[in-house]
Scaffold this motif. Structure first.
Motif, PDB file in Angstrom:
ATOM      1  N   ALA A 267      46.950  38.919  47.131  1.00 27.78           N
ATOM      2  CA  ALA A 267      45.889  37.824  46.323  1.00 27.78           C
ATOM      3  C   ALA A 267      44.723  38.383  46.455  1.00 27.78           C
ATOM      4  CB  ALA A 267      46.081  36.778  48.034  1.00 27.78           C
ATOM      5  N   GLY A 270      44.809  39.965  43.108  1.00 24.27           N
ATOM      6  CA  GLY A 270      44.462  38.952  42.257  1.00 24.27           C
ATOM      7  C   GLY A 270      43.104  38.901  42.152  1.00 24.27           C
ATOM      8  N   ALA A 273      41.062  41.270  40.190  1.00 25.78           N
ATOM      9  CA  ALA A 273      41.904  41.338  39.110  1.00 25.78           C
ATOM     10  C   ALA A 273      41.232  40.761  38.186  1.00 25.78           C
ATOM     11  CB  ALA A 273      43.290  40.763  39.033  1.00 25.78           C
ATOM     12  N   ALA A 274      40.258  39.394  38.574  1.00 27.82           N
ATOM     13  CA  ALA A 274      39.818  37.977  38.528  1.00 27.82           C
ATOM     14  C   ALA A 274      38.149  38.593  38.186  1.00 27.82           C
ATOM     15  CB  ALA A 274      40.360  36.936  39.145  1.00 27.82           C
TER      16      ALA A 274
END
Lengths: 299, 308
Positions: A267, A270, A273-274
């Motif tokens: 998570a 993620g 990355a976001a």
């Protein structure tokens, strides 16, 4: 128009009477007189579908391992520290940035030249060039992996970020050229001609007159290129063999594929990355819709 | 498109001295060379490899194969037909649902209401998210022990420990929902862009004439959107067919090959199986199928038919 409103059942008016400006604005709406709840109810449902997944990722990234709370409290940074340092997301982030920015610059520059040629000149190869741009949309990048791999091997570019930058640029180009030529067509030729009369060369006239007017379009196209290459996974997975050259999507994939998945780390990865794409997205959001309507559909 | 552009070059010839006839070619040269080198040439080499036996792990067999690879595709490879059927099912389901939801969403956020700007930004945001990140997010949601299903089971809905991704009955829809999540905004953005070019007077005139909402939608909105819908469904169909990021990472094509699309099968054959010759034949077949379906679709839908 007011009668139309009345016929359809008046929307539940806001508590205070709306100021005239707001009222005029509402009338401009596409389909007048839709009851408010028919807007807000489906919108809330769809927002739930959109946002719960994002929230879920944040929740896992921020709450301590082993916690089952639905609110990330107390907040912990352990997962971020772990992926950034131990899982080398710091290096992945840097590599992704290099790939993203380099393909942004290359795509925009090359597409600007090509788009200008398409928008302002009539030349014999024009039809063929347009056809090639459109046809290339049907060629699947994933299916070209094998020959592309061979080409980059021959160029001795395997395991260098350059190979990924080139591949991303090439597959971004056709759409970018079509979009940019659409934007350039929207700039009246007479503006350029005036600058020529004033003694500018074509290049100077272009830089001084056309370029400033293209800024929203260029930002949109550049952002697409950045977001696309930031997100794209297959080229980096195939062309970059050593871990210190990998990009974030590949790093995420190794976390997904791990035997015992560390959900907190996944998570946090993620979220890392976001973040850049969310920033870019927030920045271009207002140009997104006009960008598409100017370039893609009517080009 | 082509008629308004003939004039300027003559002026430049005087100004810059360079022969402007070459200028457009100079300008498209970088794009052209890149595309020749990294799209056209690889495409041709795919055609060439498809006629070869070319397997890194069996070098003694390598060499001219004629149409042997293609014969194998059509007569001796049940997996090819399975992946083709799954590709079709995947593309049709995704495009249809994305279109319907995207259209509804576009109509919704095209209304004027309080907080519209923020609502648009939020509902469009998954558009910026990649396949792998989508996978990451949905893996967390689908996780049998800590995902949504566990909390639903706590509340008395469903059973503990269900993994939608390893059950052949649910894996397809689990993947469909994840892809919808990031695919719907694309449609909504394109359709919204086109919605905004419909002149408002049309609606006003129609309402004055007594047309209700449904009639205005079917007689004004839908016909106007026709070309945008055809184009975006085509682009999206091609993309959903070609794109392997999500399925590669979310399901890996499993369980038991249940979610392997044709391009994913090609990638597995070529990259993991090292059988480049056979993978190239599959690629060629996939490209031809895609092109055939696209042309058929444009013909059947009469794209651009009533605009001129």
């Amino acid at each position: 128009m007011t009668t139309a409103l009345a016929e359809q059942g008046t929307p539940p008016a806001p508590a205070a009477a709306p100021p005239p400006a707001a009222r005029a604005k509402r009338r401009r709406g596409l389909d007048q007189g839709v009851p408010r709840w028919q807007i807000y109810l489906p919108l809330c449902l769809y927002l739930l579908f959109t946002l719960v997944p994002f929230y879920w990722m944040l929740l896992f990234a921020l709450r301590p391992a082993g916690s089952n709370a639905l609110v990330p409290w107390p907040v912990t940074g352990e997962h971020f520290q772990k992926v950034w340092n131990e899982r080398s997301f710091g290096i992945f982030f840097q590599n992704s940035m290099i790939v993203g920015v380099a393909s942004l610059v290359m795509t925009t520059a090359v597409a600007l030249a090509g788009g200008y040629a398409l928008a302002r000149f009539d030349f014999r190869a024009k039809k063929g060039f347009m056809l090639a741009l459109l046809a290339s949309q049907f060629i699947p990048g994933a299916l070209m992996l094998v020959p592309l791999f061979e080409i980059f091997k021959n160029l001795q570019m395997i395991n260098s970020l350059g190979s990924v930058v080139i591949a991303e640029t090439v597959f971004q180009l056709p759409l970018s050229i079509i979009l940019i030529s659409g934007f350039i067509k929207n700039v009246p030729v007479s503006l350029e001609e005036q600058a020529w009369v004033d003694g500018c060369g074509r290049f100077r006239a272009f830089c001084a007159v056309v370029l400033p007017l293209l800024r929203p379009g260029l930002i949109a196209v550049g952002s697409f290129a950045f977001v696309h290459s930031w997100n794209h996974f297959l080229f980096a997975l195939m062309f970059l063999s050593s871990q210190d050259k990998q990009t974030i999507p590949v790093g995420l994939n190794t976390l997904i594929g791990a035997d015992s998945v560390d959900l907190g780390a996944l998570a946090a990865g993620g979220v890392i990355a976001a973040v850049p794409v969310v920033i870019v997205f927030a920045f271009i959001q207002k140009w997104l819709i006009t960008g598409f309507s100017a370039g893609a559909v009517k080009g | 498109m082509a008629d308004a552009v003939a004039k300027p070059p003559r002026v430049t010839r005087r100004r810059t001295g360079g022969p402007p006839r070459r200028l457009p070619y100079l300008l498209i040269a970088p794009a052209g060379l890149l595309m020749l080198g990294f799209i056209a040439y690889p495409m041709l080499s795919v055609l060439y490899y498809s006629l070869q036996h070319y397997n890194v792990t069996k070098p003694w067999r390598n060499g001219w194969a004629g149409f042997a690879n293609f014969t194998r595709v059509f007569t001796d490879d049940p997996q090819f037909w399975d992946t083709l059927v799954f590709s079709g099912k995947w593309v049709v389901t995704e495009v249809l649902l994305q279109l319907l939801l995207g259209l509804a969403l576009a109509l919704l956020v095209n209304q004027t209401f309080l907080g519209r700007g923020l609502a648009r930004a939020l509902v469009f945001s998954p558009w910026a998210v990649s396949g792998v990140l989508t996978t990451t997010i949905w893996m967390l949601l689908y996780n049998p022990s800590t995902g949504i299903s566990r909390y639903l089971a706590d509340a008395g809905i469903g059973t503990y420990g269900t993994s939608v991704l390893s059950d052949t009955g649910t894996v397809f829809w689990a993947a469909v929902v994840a892809e919808l999540w990031r695919g719907v905004p694309f449609f909504a953005i394109l359709i919204l862009a086109d919605l905004q070019s419909i002149p408002g007077d049309l609606y006003e005139a129609a309402s004055v004439d007594g047309a209700g909402r449904a009639r205005r939608f079917f007689h004004i909105t839908l016909p106007h959107l026709k070309d945008a819908i055809i184009l975006s469904t085509l682009l999206r169909g091609v993309w959903e067919f070609n794109n392997v990021d999500l399925l590669y990472t979310l399901t890996g094509g499993g369980p038991a090959g249940q979610t392997t699309t044709l391009p994913l099968y090609v990638a597995n054959t070529g990259i993991n199986g090292h059988d480049f010759g056979y993978a190239s034949a599959l690629t060629t077949v996939a490209f031809v199928i895609l092109l055939f379906c696209s042309i058929l679709y444009l013909r059947l839908s009469k794209f651009g038919g009533d605009t001129t």
